[in-house]
Design a protein around this motif. Sequence first.
Motif, PDB file in Angstrom:
ATOM      1  N   TYR A 134       0.830  -1.203   0.000  1.00  0.00           N
ATOM      2  CA  TYR A 134       0.000   0.000   0.000  1.00  0.00           C
ATOM      3  C   TYR A 134       0.866   1.256   0.000  1.00  0.00           C
ATOM      4  O   TYR A 134       0.821   2.089   0.905  1.00  0.00           O
ATOM      5  CB  TYR A 134      -0.937  -0.009   1.212  1.00  0.00           C
ATOM      6  CG  TYR A 134      -2.035  -1.041   1.157  1.00  0.00           C
ATOM      7  CD1 TYR A 134      -2.430  -1.614  -0.053  1.00  0.00           C
ATOM      8  CD2 TYR A 134      -2.693  -1.446   2.313  1.00  0.00           C
ATOM      9  CE1 TYR A 134      -3.447  -2.553  -0.093  1.00  0.00           C
ATOM     10  CE2 TYR A 134      -3.711  -2.384   2.274  1.00  0.00           C
ATOM     11  CZ  TYR A 134      -4.080  -2.943   1.066  1.00  0.00           C
ATOM     12  OH  TYR A 134      -5.088  -3.869   1.033  1.00  0.00           O
ATOM     13  N   VAL A 135       1.664   1.389  -1.061  1.00  0.00           N
ATOM     14  CA  VAL A 135       2.530   2.532  -1.289  1.00  0.00           C
ATOM     15  C   VAL A 135       2.593   2.721  -2.802  1.00  0.00           C
ATOM     16  O   VAL A 135       2.605   1.725  -3.539  1.00  0.00           O
ATOM     17  CB  VAL A 135       3.963   2.280  -0.761  1.00  0.00           C
ATOM     18  CG1 VAL A 135       4.802   3.547  -0.867  1.00  0.00           C
ATOM     19  CG2 VAL A 135       3.943   1.769   0.671  1.00  0.00           C
ATOM     20  N   GLN A 136       2.656   3.978  -3.270  1.00  0.00           N
ATOM     21  CA  GLN A 136       2.774   4.147  -4.715  1.00  0.00           C
ATOM     22  C   GLN A 136       4.140   3.651  -5.175  1.00  0.00           C
ATOM     23  O   GLN A 136       5.180   4.083  -4.680  1.00  0.00           O
ATOM     24  CB  GLN A 136       2.589   5.603  -5.137  1.00  0.00           C
ATOM     25  CG  GLN A 136       2.700   5.747  -6.658  1.00  0.00           C
ATOM     26  CD  GLN A 136       2.126   7.023  -7.199  1.00  0.00           C
ATOM     27  OE1 GLN A 136       2.255   8.070  -6.582  1.00  0.00           O
ATOM     28  NE2 GLN A 136       1.477   6.941  -8.352  1.00  0.00           N
ATOM     29  N   SER A 137       4.141   2.732  -6.142  1.00  0.00           N
ATOM     30  CA  SER A 137       5.395   2.190  -6.650  1.00  0.00           C
ATOM     31  C   SER A 137       6.005   3.125  -7.685  1.00  0.00           C
ATOM     32  O   SER A 137       5.295   3.835  -8.392  1.00  0.00           O
ATOM     33  CB  SER A 137       5.182   0.813  -7.279  1.00  0.00           C
ATOM     34  OG  SER A 137       4.376   0.915  -8.433  1.00  0.00           O
ATOM     35  N   ASN A 138       7.322   3.106  -7.753  1.00  0.00           N
ATOM     36  CA  ASN A 138       8.058   3.873  -8.749  1.00  0.00           C
ATOM     37  C   ASN A 138       8.264   2.978  -9.970  1.00  0.00           C
ATOM     38  O   ASN A 138       8.964   1.970  -9.888  1.00  0.00           O
ATOM     39  CB  ASN A 138       9.401   4.305  -8.156  1.00  0.00           C
ATOM     40  CG  ASN A 138      10.197   5.209  -9.090  1.00  0.00           C
ATOM     41  OD1 ASN A 138       9.856   5.371 -10.258  1.00  0.00           O
ATOM     42  ND2 ASN A 138      11.262   5.784  -8.572  1.00  0.00           N
ATOM     43  N   THR A 139       7.642   3.336 -11.101  1.00  0.00           N
ATOM     44  CA  THR A 139       7.772   2.501 -12.296  1.00  0.00           C
ATOM     45  C   THR A 139       9.141   2.661 -12.959  1.00  0.00           C
ATOM     46  O   THR A 139       9.511   1.858 -13.822  1.00  0.00           O
ATOM     47  CB  THR A 139       6.690   2.863 -13.344  1.00  0.00           C
ATOM     48  OG1 THR A 139       6.815   4.246 -13.696  1.00  0.00           O
ATOM     49  CG2 THR A 139       5.293   2.590 -12.795  1.00  0.00           C
ATOM     50  N   LYS A 140       9.883   3.693 -12.554  1.00  0.00           N
ATOM     51  CA  LYS A 140      11.220   3.973 -13.113  1.00  0.00           C
ATOM     52  C   LYS A 140      11.152   3.973 -14.647  1.00  0.00           C
ATOM     53  O   LYS A 140      10.322   4.642 -15.233  1.00  0.00           O
ATOM     54  CB  LYS A 140      12.232   2.975 -12.563  1.00  0.00           C
ATOM     55  CG  LYS A 140      12.427   3.109 -11.049  1.00  0.00           C
ATOM     56  CD  LYS A 140      13.628   2.331 -10.560  1.00  0.00           C
ATOM     57  CE  LYS A 140      13.907   2.663  -9.109  1.00  0.00           C
ATOM     58  NZ  LYS A 140      15.104   1.961  -8.600  1.00  0.00           N
ATOM     59  N   TYR A 141      12.011   3.168 -15.292  1.00  0.00           N
ATOM     60  CA  TYR A 141      12.010   3.118 -16.761  1.00  0.00           C
ATOM     61  C   TYR A 141      11.554   1.740 -17.258  1.00  0.00           C
ATOM     62  O   TYR A 141      12.005   1.274 -18.306  1.00  0.00           O
ATOM     63  CB  TYR A 141      13.395   3.477 -17.304  1.00  0.00           C
ATOM     64  CG  TYR A 141      13.749   4.917 -17.031  1.00  0.00           C
ATOM     65  CD1 TYR A 141      13.117   5.948 -17.728  1.00  0.00           C
ATOM     66  CD2 TYR A 141      14.668   5.250 -16.044  1.00  0.00           C
ATOM     67  CE1 TYR A 141      13.406   7.278 -17.458  1.00  0.00           C
ATOM     68  CE2 TYR A 141      14.969   6.579 -15.775  1.00  0.00           C
ATOM     69  CZ  TYR A 141      14.339   7.589 -16.477  1.00  0.00           C
ATOM     70  OH  TYR A 141      14.621   8.904 -16.205  1.00  0.00           O
ATOM     71  N   THR A 142      10.632   1.134 -16.508  1.00  0.00           N
ATOM     72  CA  THR A 142      10.155  -0.203 -16.892  1.00  0.00           C
ATOM     73  C   THR A 142       9.259  -0.173 -18.129  1.00  0.00           C
ATOM     74  O   THR A 142       9.125  -1.195 -18.810  1.00  0.00           O
ATOM     75  CB  THR A 142       9.407  -0.888 -15.729  1.00  0.00           C
ATOM     76  OG1 THR A 142       8.375  -0.007 -15.244  1.00  0.00           O
ATOM     77  CG2 THR A 142      10.359  -1.220 -14.589  1.00  0.00           C
ATOM     78  N   TYR A 143       8.654   0.973 -18.445  1.00  0.00           N
ATOM     79  CA  TYR A 143       7.884   1.057 -19.691  1.00  0.00           C
ATOM     80  C   TYR A 143       8.819   0.872 -20.885  1.00  0.00           C
ATOM     81  O   TYR A 143       8.497   0.165 -21.844  1.00  0.00           O
ATOM     82  CB  TYR A 143       7.184   2.414 -19.821  1.00  0.00           C
ATOM     83  CG  TYR A 143       6.022   2.656 -18.870  1.00  0.00           C
ATOM     84  CD1 TYR A 143       5.576   1.675 -17.981  1.00  0.00           C
ATOM     85  CD2 TYR A 143       5.366   3.884 -18.863  1.00  0.00           C
ATOM     86  CE1 TYR A 143       4.523   1.921 -17.122  1.00  0.00           C
ATOM     87  CE2 TYR A 143       4.299   4.139 -18.007  1.00  0.00           C
ATOM     88  CZ  TYR A 143       3.884   3.160 -17.141  1.00  0.00           C
ATOM     89  OH  TYR A 143       2.829   3.398 -16.288  1.00  0.00           O
ATOM     90  N   ARG A 144       9.972   1.511 -20.825  1.00  0.00           N
ATOM     91  CA  ARG A 144      10.965   1.357 -21.889  1.00  0.00           C
ATOM     92  C   ARG A 144      11.453  -0.094 -21.982  1.00  0.00           C
ATOM     93  O   ARG A 144      11.605  -0.647 -23.075  1.00  0.00           O
ATOM     94  CB  ARG A 144      12.176   2.255 -21.634  1.00  0.00           C
ATOM     95  CG  ARG A 144      11.959   3.724 -21.819  1.00  0.00           C
ATOM     96  CD  ARG A 144      13.309   4.426 -21.663  1.00  0.00           C
ATOM     97  NE  ARG A 144      13.162   5.815 -21.298  1.00  0.00           N
ATOM     98  CZ  ARG A 144      14.152   6.570 -20.834  1.00  0.00           C
ATOM     99  NH1 ARG A 144      15.366   6.058 -20.695  1.00  0.00           N
ATOM    100  NH2 ARG A 144      13.950   7.838 -20.532  1.00  0.00           N
ATOM    101  N   GLU A 145      11.723  -0.674 -20.817  1.00  0.00           N
ATOM    102  CA  GLU A 145      12.197  -2.061 -20.787  1.00  0.00           C
ATOM    103  C   GLU A 145      11.164  -2.993 -21.403  1.00  0.00           C
ATOM    104  O   GLU A 145      11.492  -3.854 -22.226  1.00  0.00           O
ATOM    105  CB  GLU A 145      12.481  -2.500 -19.349  1.00  0.00           C
ATOM    106  CG  GLU A 145      13.647  -1.824 -18.676  1.00  0.00           C
ATOM    107  CD  GLU A 145      13.790  -2.296 -17.248  1.00  0.00           C
ATOM    108  OE1 GLU A 145      13.769  -3.526 -17.021  1.00  0.00           O
ATOM    109  OE2 GLU A 145      13.902  -1.446 -16.336  1.00  0.00           O
ATOM    110  N   ALA A 146       9.903  -2.813 -20.989  1.00  0.00           N
ATOM    111  CA  ALA A 146       8.829  -3.659 -21.506  1.00  0.00           C
ATOM    112  C   ALA A 146       8.713  -3.504 -23.026  1.00  0.00           C
ATOM    113  O   ALA A 146       8.549  -4.491 -23.758  1.00  0.00           O
ATOM    114  CB  ALA A 146       7.507  -3.299 -20.836  1.00  0.00           C
ATOM    115  N   GLU A 147       8.814  -2.271 -23.509  1.00  0.00           N
ATOM    116  CA  GLU A 147       8.722  -2.027 -24.947  1.00  0.00           C
ATOM    117  C   GLU A 147       9.835  -2.749 -25.707  1.00  0.00           C
ATOM    118  O   GLU A 147       9.591  -3.326 -26.777  1.00  0.00           O
ATOM    119  CB  GLU A 147       8.799  -0.531 -25.233  1.00  0.00           C
ATOM    120  CG  GLU A 147       8.674  -0.180 -26.712  1.00  0.00           C
ATOM    121  CD  GLU A 147       8.823   1.300 -26.981  1.00  0.00           C
ATOM    122  OE1 GLU A 147       8.151   1.799 -27.888  1.00  0.00           O
ATOM    123  OE2 GLU A 147       9.610   1.963 -26.270  1.00  0.00           O
TER     124      GLU A 147
END
Length: 399
Positions: A134-147
């Motif tokens: 129950y804390v906002q997670s930091n997505t960092k640069y995982t969108y780039r990694e996933a792409e």
Amino acid sequence: MIKIVDKVECCGCGSCANACPSRCVKMKEDEEGFLYPIVDDFDKCIRCNICSKVCPVKNLKKEEPFVQKGYLVQHCDEQIRKESTAGGAFTAIAQYVIECGGIVFGAAYDDQLQVVHMAAEDIESLKKFRNSKYVQSNTKYTYREAEQYLKEGRLVCYSGTPCQIEGLKAYLRREYDNLITVDVVCHAVPSPLIWNKYLEMQKEKLGKKIANIRFRDKYYGYKYSAMVITGENNQELYARGVDSDQMLRAFFSNICDRPSCYNCSFKKRYRVSDFTIWDCFTVYNFSKELDDDKGTTRVLIHSSKGQEVFEKIKSRLRYLEVSPEKLTDGVKEMFQSVDMNPKRQQFFSDAKTKSGKELFEEYFPCSMKVVAERFIRVFCAKTGIYSAMKRVYKAIVKK
């Protein structure tokens, strides 16, 4: 370029920072501990405006009805279900992805017990995604990694809050057949700053190194959630229910949530993800056989891709098909934003100057009322009457 004038208009997903071709948009913490985009190098900015184009709040997709499927789910592996927040549905999806040679992204603790998004490529690593944070997670640069993995042709599963999934979809700007998205019905996301205040307090009180914290442990059973803290060699250091743990009390009081959570743009039934998953505490309303107080997940499937995956994983599950209408009926967390606690501003002001112990003991003291409620709940849990008493209480409240 992106500029946040009203913080209600930023969910902190990080899509803009991931998308910036010049890498000049950075996610920076504000005084409340929440991440917001800042253009930290104006000379690098090429004024392409991609950061604004991929913002899921600024480019909110209109909700349109479509055919859905609904299920109640329990993982057949009892250890997985025990470790999971609810019924272990997400692990079943993630196992399938890993077995197909894919990669899974989800929220986990880093070495400092900060909640961040990270990847898993083997079955054992999926453990870090189990249990709520129950804390906002930091997505960092995982969108780039996933792409990058998607472009390589690998199967990718990305899980997160609804705003994080909409952020990922906005960032990608195209559909991928090899992407599976899972969003979790979200109450609201508390501040990492307040989480760190809680960690500070617990480290001081316990006097030992904290190895892991489980927000939704089934210590007293599924329907009476507990915060459990363990040390080295999985030694139990602390266990308190939702009634008496101060972080859980803060969470449910809506005193430390992100500003956008009080006017969430993503509270809706028809979503962009393939799966929406959440708790089913009232499983007895659907099935007596599934009501064993060990955890059940509601699963709402939004796409043909999601249904195809479900068909491939259902051998791992005990499941019951339920109409989407009945599955979502009365689920206010799916449709309604939380109300802001009137003490929120003062709470964050005090968080700047007070220690974690001082802050939590001022706003969430261990009063006689709290002690009494905890005693009653623990007694009911240990005598096996908790579920029945909770049902009676709900029936009285409804009247």
